[in-house]
Design an enzyme around this catalytic site. Sequence first.
Site, mmCIF file in Angstrom:
data_model
loop_
_atom_site.group_PDB
_atom_site.id
_atom_site.type_symbol
_atom_site.label_atom_id
_atom_site.label_comp_id
_atom_site.label_asym_id
_atom_site.label_seq_id
_atom_site.Cartn_x
_atom_site.Cartn_y
_atom_site.Cartn_z
ATOM 1 N N GLU A 86 59.330 28.305 -32.990
ATOM 2 C CA GLU A 86 58.520 29.310 -33.694
ATOM 3 C C GLU A 86 58.267 30.553 -32.840
ATOM 4 O OE1 GLU A 86 58.058 26.080 -34.054
ATOM 5 O OE2 GLU A 86 58.072 25.751 -36.222
ATOM 6 N N HIS B 163 48.984 20.652 -42.157
ATOM 7 C CA HIS B 163 49.950 21.321 -43.038
ATOM 8 C C HIS B 163 49.257 21.911 -44.259
ATOM 9 C CE1 HIS B 163 52.467 18.545 -40.715
ATOM 10 N NE2 HIS B 163 53.512 19.279 -41.029
#
Lengths: 293, 319
Positions: free
Chosen positions: A29, A98
């Site tokens: 990321e 999440h």
Amino acid sequence: MRAASGLSRTGTQGRPKPAERIRQTPISELGIVGAAVGAALTGLRPIVELMYVDFSGLAMDQLVNQAAQNRFMFGGQARVPMVMRTQGGSGRGNAAQHSKSLEAWFAHVAGLKVVMPATPADAKGLLTASIRDDDPVIFLEHKLLYRTKGEVPTGEHVVPLGSADVKRAGKDLTIVSWSREVLFALDAAKQLGSEGIEAEVVDLRTLVPLDKDAVLSSVRKTHRLLVVHEAIKRAGFGAEIASLVAEEAFDDLDAPPRRLAGLETPIPYAQHLEKTVVPQVDDIVRVAKELVA
Amino acid sequence: MDKKTALDLYRVMRRIRDFEERSSALFAEGKVWGTIHSYAGEEAIAVGVCAHLRDDDWITSTHRGHGHCIAKGADLGRMYAELLGRETGYCRGRGGSMHIADTSKGNLGANGIVGGGIPIATGAALTAKQLGTDQVAVSFFGDGAANQGGFHESANLAALWKLPVVYVCEVNQYAESLPVEREFPIKDISKRAEGYGIPGVRVNGLDVREVYKAAGELIARARRGEGPSFLVAEAYRHEGHYYGDPRKYQTKEQIEGWKTKFDPIAEARRWIVDAKLATAAELDAIDADAIEEAKRAVAFAESSPLASPIDLPGDVYAS
Ligand SMILES: Cc1ncc(C[n+]2csc(CCOP(=O)(O)OP(=O)(O)O)c2C)c(N)n1
Ligand SMILES: [Mg+2]
């Protein structure tokens, strides 16, 4: 990725094959968001996608210290026209890591823009505007909105950043919301309507830049404000809206502004628990009634 | 090495050394605000590398960035103006020493975040790849930054996509007060390149000829589309981590001795004269020119207006 005029380029030998415009990346990321910053600084308009906004912490330096600040730090010498797309929000049993709604993090950083569509048409129009924008844009998509249906204009469709949308007109109170909670607010408004309470629903669509005029003019009409969002209430963006109204339209208010937002907990896993921590349609109806009472 | 190349390299090293000495003096006079980090002792690295770069190639730099900036062709007057908070500074007083950028010369900025420039240079190399140009990106960073995740993610990504980027690690023996032997479990960090399947080369960063040669090969390789590489150059930081560092973690020998023992500029004078490429007098003339040039640059900065605060918020967004 798309070429754009930027820093000087020489020695162009031809365009790469179109397939290379979409690149699958390793799970890095920080690396890929940083690469997007570098590509944006040197003339491309990259769109970088993270699977979940919850993973943005891994890339936060590149977003906050680099993308957001390069232009300012360099005295206006640079532009960072990139979009970071990602999904946020709860409602699918994905639990705490999440499911978050982190828009307030990004809205707090000078130099980033924050976009949160609620409808398919807005998603198209706002994404187009975000790609064309010369600043870094955080484009946050609620995961449960991927399943919603709606008319989408074909061809060119641009929704300018910083333009809120009155999704339902009303005279008794203003509900300001964004992302998935807009749909809840519209359902709630329908119920309230059947009981003779006319709620106006203002969908911010972008938190930065913020369409202050849309919020203030609605409140000046209805004299009551309810802000609804899924992110936790503490230091949430609802506080920004409530204080904007308190500062600039206090005398127009007939009641204190109210905020209805997520509980101050991580998102729990079990279906019945998950629903209890974010505002539901019934909650909006209840608080709206208290506000107009 | 031919005379012109040798003297060009020497001249830029001199220019950098003079900048570091002069900006320290300005700091001591109270004219520079914040923090500055001297590149003295490491000049051969930036100069040996940037000699191979064109104006449309990109670099990313570090908090210790004056040397990279000058080697990439920056205007000294605008650099001094930035340190002095002037409107004519590269960043109009918004950035200061740690954020000087010169996008007209492909310098994508010094960086206050250790390792922050590494993914950005990788992205610049991605631009070259996407557009099919032969531009190259170079990321300069310190030994400390080689332990940041961003280095490893970027090296892997660049190797995977064969991006034209050269990662240049400047081992100046310290990360702030932490000596290299307490940063790395291995001695030769260029070996890390193997893990990414890219060339790793270690050079003596005190000898500009060595840096020039190795960087030339790696940059040419990147330009030919053969992918990234890792260059590790060893040198010594002459000054403290920042101007005013009490350097309690160093011995007297390190503080006093290193400057003369490990000096890339004295080294260059030695081999230039030995190889009869120039006389000591010719080199002295270059030094004198550097001083005159710097004096003009400081005068320009000092006569420039202070940076205006009027449109500060207006500079945050492009639109
Ligand atoms: C992410 C981050 N961590 C810590 C610091 C504080 N810091 C500034 S410079 C520095 C040392 C960096 O060492 P190195 O990369 O070897 O560069 P050098 O200063 O030796 O040139 C540290 C720890 C920082 N600026 N950024
Ligand atoms: Mg170091």
